[in-house]
Structure formats: structure tokens, C-alpha cells
Design a protein around this motif. Sequence first.
Motif: not given
Length: 73
Positions: A46-48
Motif C-alpha cells: 500500500f502507498n497511502g
Amino acid sequence: MDAETDYELSPDQWEMLKTLRLPAQERRRASPLVLAELMSLGLVAFNGDVTVITPKGRKVLVRGSEKLLDLAA
């Protein structure tokens, strides 16, 4: 194929890796179970609030493409 990128992924997992190459707006709805499995392998993260394919995931996808072509033939 080396052990670092040699994974026996299900068709759903391969499709998810391919889908994650697309911009987030163009992706189909992701299966939480498939994402969790890929995350546990370190292939996605997850990126954000957006799921992204990791460098390791890209290697697996590129190296696995050859194997997938053999299956399709």
C-alpha cells in the motif's frame, strides 16, 4: 528461473499483478483475498490508500510472463 522470482501464483494472482501496472483509476475492483496473498509474498504494497506493485512484484511478473506464455500455447 531463480528462487527469488519463481512463484507458483494462481491465475487470479497473475491477473492482479497485471492489473496493478495500470493507473489506479483504470483498475478493476481488487479482491481483498488476492491482495492479501500477494502482500504476504511481498509482491504488492500500500502507498497511502492505493495498492502498488513492488519492485519484487515487477520482477516476478516479467519473469513469470514467459511461463504464462508456455501455458497459453
